[in-house]
Scaffold this active site. Structure first.
Site, PDB file in Angstrom:
ATOM      1  N   ASN A 125       0.880  -1.452  -0.099  1.00  0.00           N
ATOM      2  CA  ASN A 125       0.082  -0.068  -0.068  1.00  0.00           C
ATOM      3  C   ASN A 125       0.778   1.277   0.272  1.00  0.00           C
ATOM      4  O   ASN A 125       1.931   1.249   0.551  1.00  0.00           O
ATOM      5  CB  ASN A 125      -0.856   0.234   1.332  1.00  0.00           C
ATOM      6  CG  ASN A 125      -2.170  -0.582   1.062  1.00  0.00           C
ATOM      7  OD1 ASN A 125      -2.691  -1.236  -0.047  1.00  0.00           O
ATOM      8  ND2 ASN A 125      -2.516  -1.892   2.204  1.00  0.00           N
ATOM      9  N   HIS A 126       0.636   2.202  -0.494  1.00  0.00           N
ATOM     10  CA  HIS A 126       1.093   3.445  -0.281  1.00  0.00           C
ATOM     11  C   HIS A 126       0.314   4.555  -0.043  1.00  0.00           C
ATOM     12  O   HIS A 126      -0.899   4.211   0.102  1.00  0.00           O
ATOM     13  CB  HIS A 126       1.091   4.335  -2.355  1.00  0.00           C
ATOM     14  CG  HIS A 126       1.988   3.307  -3.008  1.00  0.00           C
ATOM     15  ND1 HIS A 126       2.743   3.433  -3.307  1.00  0.00           N
ATOM     16  CD2 HIS A 126       3.050   2.413  -2.565  1.00  0.00           C
ATOM     17  CE1 HIS A 126       3.926   3.171  -4.505  1.00  0.00           C
ATOM     18  NE2 HIS A 126       3.561   1.677  -3.731  1.00  0.00           N
ATOM     19  N   LYS A 127       0.651   5.519  -0.114  1.00  0.00           N
ATOM     20  CA  LYS A 127      -0.441   6.916   0.948  1.00  0.00           C
ATOM     21  C   LYS A 127      -1.480   7.311  -0.092  1.00  0.00           C
ATOM     22  O   LYS A 127      -0.618   7.743  -0.986  1.00  0.00           O
ATOM     23  CB  LYS A 127       1.122   8.372   1.657  1.00  0.00           C
ATOM     24  CG  LYS A 127      -0.161   9.230   2.062  1.00  0.00           C
ATOM     25  CD  LYS A 127       1.271   9.908   2.627  1.00  0.00           C
ATOM     26  CE  LYS A 127       0.164  11.351   2.848  1.00  0.00           C
ATOM     27  NZ  LYS A 127       0.782  12.453   3.800  1.00  0.00           N
TER      28      LYS A 127
END
Length: 209
Positions: free
Chosen positions: A82-84
């Site tokens: 996951n990425h911000k």
């Protein structure tokens, strides 16, 4: 006969593409139940390669129950993928350092879905993808090349991208009874004695075991 030895990596003599992967997975955050197998003619022992973005610092777990059938090419995407997403850019500038680490997100800014949990007696078809934190119930079936983005109820068949419900395998009262019976938790002697009832569809007979 009490079935194959669950400690035997390759329980089918002369057929190494079937592997009881509890015996080969080394990552302590991947937990596999007895008799769950991975079918891959290229390298059935190296199941870990299908668990992606599960770095040494990752804390989330992949938990797979007993008596699951896992087809070649399935992938489990873990939370570290996951990425911000709350800002304008999702690009992970901070991982490259050289001054870019100044935008390191706080841990709470990353999406986190929790452990990925696969129940017992689950069949996951060829090249399916399971997204982070998904819960798949006992007795479920995932059709080939599905992308599973939401939880799957017990004894439900799903397929597609994103995976949608195709049908529930049995009426709800039978599903409830099967979950209560939980034959996969019986000792192997009892399972072996009652295989005909387990693979049939006679609830009264299974209850009589």
């Amino acid at each position: 006969m009490l079935g194959p030895d669950p400690k035997n990596k390759h329980p089918m003599e002369g057929f190494p593409q079937i592997c009881f992967i509890k015996n080969t997975v080394s990552n302590p955050n991947i937990i596999i139940g007895d008799y769950t197998y991975y079918d891959d003619p290229e390298d059935s022992e190296n199941f870990d390669r299908n668990v992606l973005y599960h770095y040494p610092f990752s804390t989330d777990k992949l938990i797979i129950g007993k008596f699951c059938a896992l087809a070649k090419g399935i992938k489990f995407i873990m939370n570290s993928a996951n990425h911000k997403m709350s800002g304008f850019s999702t690009y992970p500038f901070q991982i490259f350092n050289n001054g870019w680490e100044k935008v390191m997100p706080q841990i709470h800014e990353f999406p986190y879905k929790g452990d990925t949990v696969i129940g017992n007696d689950v069949w996951i078809g060829y090249e399916s993808v399971i997204m982070p934190g998904i819960k798949i119930g006992d007795g479920a079936i995932i059709a080939a090349k599905s992308v599973v983005v939401s939880d799957v109820k017990p004894y439900t068949i799903v397929g597609g991208n994103p995976a949608k419900i195709i049908k529930q395998r049995f009426p709800s009262d039978i599903v409830d009874a099967l979950l209560e019976i939980s034959w996969w938790n019986w000792d192997i002697e009892k399972i072996s004695r009652n295989l005909e009832k387990i693979v049939a569809a006679d609830l009264d007979a299974l209850r009589s075991c």
